[in-house]
Design an enzyme around this catalytic site. Sequence first.
Site, PDB file in Angstrom:
ATOM      1  N   ARG A   1       4.667   3.650  11.788  1.00 57.78           N
ATOM      2  CA  ARG A   1       4.405   5.062  12.015  1.00 57.78           C
ATOM      3  C   ARG A   1       4.505   5.300  13.522  1.00 57.78           C
ATOM      4  O   ARG A   1       3.763   4.688  14.286  1.00 57.78           O
ATOM      5  CB  ARG A   1       2.986   5.344  11.534  1.00 57.78           C
ATOM      6  CG  ARG A   1       2.772   6.711  11.034  1.00 57.78           C
ATOM      7  CD  ARG A   1       1.342   6.859  10.574  1.00 57.78           C
ATOM      8  NE  ARG A   1       1.145   6.674   9.156  1.00 57.78           N
ATOM      9  CZ  ARG A   1      -0.052   6.486   8.607  1.00 57.78           C
ATOM     10  NH1 ARG A   1      -1.133   6.444   9.364  1.00 57.78           N
ATOM     11  NH2 ARG A   1      -0.175   6.348   7.310  1.00 57.78           N
TER      12      ARG A   1
ATOM     13  N   TYR B   1      -1.987  -4.193 -11.498  1.00 59.81           N
ATOM     14  CA  TYR B   1      -2.838  -3.699 -10.425  1.00 59.81           C
ATOM     15  C   TYR B   1      -2.761  -2.181 -10.418  1.00 59.81           C
ATOM     16  O   TYR B   1      -1.716  -1.602 -10.153  1.00 59.81           O
ATOM     17  CB  TYR B   1      -2.449  -4.244  -9.035  1.00 59.81           C
ATOM     18  CG  TYR B   1      -3.397  -3.661  -8.019  1.00 59.81           C
ATOM     19  CD1 TYR B   1      -4.632  -4.257  -7.797  1.00 59.81           C
ATOM     20  CD2 TYR B   1      -3.125  -2.465  -7.376  1.00 59.81           C
ATOM     21  CE1 TYR B   1      -5.564  -3.684  -6.939  1.00 59.81           C
ATOM     22  CE2 TYR B   1      -4.052  -1.878  -6.523  1.00 59.81           C
ATOM     23  CZ  TYR B   1      -5.263  -2.499  -6.311  1.00 59.81           C
ATOM     24  OH  TYR B   1      -6.194  -1.916  -5.486  1.00 59.81           O
TER      25      TYR B   1
ATOM     26  N   ARG C   1      -5.726 -13.738  -8.974  1.00 58.19           N
ATOM     27  CA  ARG C   1      -6.409 -14.198  -7.769  1.00 58.19           C
ATOM     28  C   ARG C   1      -7.840 -13.673  -7.856  1.00 58.19           C
ATOM     29  O   ARG C   1      -8.075 -12.566  -8.350  1.00 58.19           O
ATOM     30  CB  ARG C   1      -5.764 -13.623  -6.492  1.00 58.19           C
ATOM     31  CG  ARG C   1      -4.510 -14.296  -6.059  1.00 58.19           C
ATOM     32  CD  ARG C   1      -4.671 -15.720  -5.587  1.00 58.19           C
ATOM     33  NE  ARG C   1      -5.176 -15.818  -4.203  1.00 58.19           N
ATOM     34  CZ  ARG C   1      -5.693 -16.934  -3.692  1.00 58.19           C
ATOM     35  NH1 ARG C   1      -5.827 -18.018  -4.445  1.00 58.19           N
ATOM     36  NH2 ARG C   1      -6.091 -16.957  -2.439  1.00 58.19           N
TER      37      ARG C   1
ATOM     38  N   GLU D   1     -15.170 -11.175   2.718  1.00 59.80           N
ATOM     39  CA  GLU D   1     -14.343 -11.391   1.517  1.00 59.80           C
ATOM     40  C   GLU D   1     -13.496 -12.646   1.662  1.00 59.80           C
ATOM     41  O   GLU D   1     -12.687 -12.748   2.590  1.00 59.80           O
ATOM     42  CB  GLU D   1     -13.404 -10.198   1.338  1.00 59.80           C
ATOM     43  CG  GLU D   1     -13.956  -9.129   0.443  1.00 59.80           C
ATOM     44  CD  GLU D   1     -12.962  -7.996   0.219  1.00 59.80           C
ATOM     45  OE1 GLU D   1     -13.426  -6.862   0.148  1.00 59.80           O
ATOM     46  OE2 GLU D   1     -11.733  -8.239   0.134  1.00 59.80           O
TER      47      GLU D   1
ATOM     48  N   ARG E   1     -11.607 -10.242   5.417  1.00 63.00           N
ATOM     49  CA  ARG E   1     -12.125  -9.041   6.079  1.00 63.00           C
ATOM     50  C   ARG E   1     -13.643  -8.961   5.960  1.00 63.00           C
ATOM     51  O   ARG E   1     -14.249  -9.641   5.120  1.00 63.00           O
ATOM     52  CB  ARG E   1     -11.472  -7.778   5.509  1.00 63.00           C
ATOM     53  CG  ARG E   1     -11.520  -7.667   4.008  1.00 63.00           C
ATOM     54  CD  ARG E   1     -10.717  -6.460   3.549  1.00 63.00           C
ATOM     55  NE  ARG E   1     -11.053  -6.114   2.172  1.00 63.00           N
ATOM     56  CZ  ARG E   1     -10.698  -5.001   1.558  1.00 63.00           C
ATOM     57  NH1 ARG E   1      -9.980  -4.104   2.200  1.00 63.00           N
ATOM     58  NH2 ARG E   1     -11.045  -4.761   0.318  1.00 63.00           N
TER      59      ARG E   1
ATOM     60  N   ARG F   1       9.275  -3.626   2.735  1.00 61.45           N
ATOM     61  CA  ARG F   1       9.452  -2.934   4.008  1.00 61.45           C
ATOM     62  C   ARG F   1       8.115  -2.932   4.743  1.00 61.45           C
ATOM     63  O   ARG F   1       7.064  -3.121   4.126  1.00 61.45           O
ATOM     64  CB  ARG F   1       9.943  -1.497   3.788  1.00 61.45           C
ATOM     65  CG  ARG F   1       9.157  -0.701   2.753  1.00 61.45           C
ATOM     66  CD  ARG F   1       9.746   0.670   2.548  1.00 61.45           C
ATOM     67  NE  ARG F   1       9.373   1.555   3.639  1.00 61.45           N
ATOM     68  CZ  ARG F   1       8.242   2.235   3.688  1.00 61.45           C
ATOM     69  NH1 ARG F   1       7.358   2.149   2.723  1.00 61.45           N
ATOM     70  NH2 ARG F   1       7.970   3.014   4.707  1.00 61.45           N
TER      71      ARG F   1
ATOM     72  N   ASP G   1      -4.505   1.304  -8.788  1.00 59.28           N
ATOM     73  CA  ASP G   1      -5.492   1.968  -7.952  1.00 59.28           C
ATOM     74  C   ASP G   1      -6.270   2.932  -8.850  1.00 59.28           C
ATOM     75  O   ASP G   1      -5.814   3.282  -9.944  1.00 59.28           O
ATOM     76  CB  ASP G   1      -4.787   2.755  -6.828  1.00 59.28           C
ATOM     77  CG  ASP G   1      -4.597   1.907  -5.575  1.00 59.28           C
ATOM     78  OD1 ASP G   1      -5.435   1.013  -5.338  1.00 59.28           O
ATOM     79  OD2 ASP G   1      -3.619   2.138  -4.837  1.00 59.28           O
TER      80      ASP G   1
END
Length: 370
Positions: A178, A350, A251, A302, A282, A174, A352
């Site tokens: 906002r 992965y 990666r 990066e 970025r 999705r 956080d």
Amino acid sequence: MQKEYDYLIIGSGLFGSIFAHEMTKRGKKCLVIERRNHIAGNIYTENIEGINVHKYGAHIFHTSNKEVWEYVNSFVEFNRFTNSPIANHKGKLYNLPFNMNTFYQLWGVKTPQEAYDKIEEQRAEYKHITDPQNLEEQALILGGKDIYEKLIKGYTEKQWGRSATEIPAFIIRRLPFRFTFDNNYFNDTYQGIPTGGYTALIEKMLEGVEVKLNIDYFSDKSYLDSLAEKVVYTGKIDEYFDYQFGHLDYRSLRFENEILDQPNYQGNAVVNYTERAIPYTRIIEHKHFEFGTQPKTYITKEYPEDMTEGKEAYYPINDERNQQVYQNYKTLADQLPNVIFGGRLAEYKYYDMHQVVEKALEVVKSEVFI
Ligand code: FAD
């Protein structure tokens, strides 16, 4: 015979350091060994020109778990940094995540209803695609042409090193829209950067813990194993089992750093470059994570890259093949009751940072109640 240590901990990243801290607090004797020449794993920050530089990529701590937030704040104070990245597409700037500011910049729409109608109009063009076959089709169905072409396509292609028509559709389930003028990237209750950088946080956790740098566990595994009752392993799980089922894919990233003789280069910590023609994804300007006012600035470009020998493993590629290979290793790991596999590399996941904190505290709890 009693061994010298209760726990030998491989890796001084967030997982290993929390485990070492909690067990030392409970009177256990821990030895942390680290392959690199510094502590803190991938959240390592190094002070350069008075700026705390995120050496392995930009890290913003965010969580909605009050316990986790209070836990990390018990070591060092966190500042009020709010991640509000900017996207640069062909020299035009857009706010992220997709919100009323972005919609205004894209189309000049000023109200939520106008923005909603515009998105619906854009999506309507792709109503004929009922079974999206790739990321391009999926993104067009969800957001329409403008958002896809200006803000998603190039960035995602650079991240994956493949054309959007070759990336599976499920990567985007999705698109979070906002309909308020809110540039805060995360929806979490708490967010910030540790004052003094992440290295200060890990240093605090490791106070009173014996740490040895520049030691690769595999250079002398049986001797090191003989030192402790139990091992906590936070390195790569495929490496632990000598790649017997093959390598797990990742990666990687390449960082290009520059110190600039000016106080402020881009006015924001994170600027994404969303067109394919610019090879980096970025630019990070580290001082803005801590509202720095130093005379110079430090920036990092990066570049996502394929993983090859000698490069750091950053993002696991959790496709079917890799998940199967991981399961094979996990089955072997489950047969070693004296080795705990934890953290992003040992679980091939992965995570956080807040998830690593949760996981490490969970593992500590189960160790204590054994
Ligand atoms: P690591 O930090 O990798 O620690 C493992 C340690 O083990 C390393 O120091 C390694 O050198 C050592 N080691 C491995 N093998 C051996 C061996 N054989 N012998 C001795 N030592 C060994 N999370 C967020 O919450 N917010 C963000 O904004 C964010 N940004 C990110 C950006 C990037 C580019 C990446 C890749 C990740 C980001 N993350 C972010 C995730 C975050 O980096 C991880 O959750 C966290 O660093 C994982 O900690 P860890 O202890 O599991 O692993």
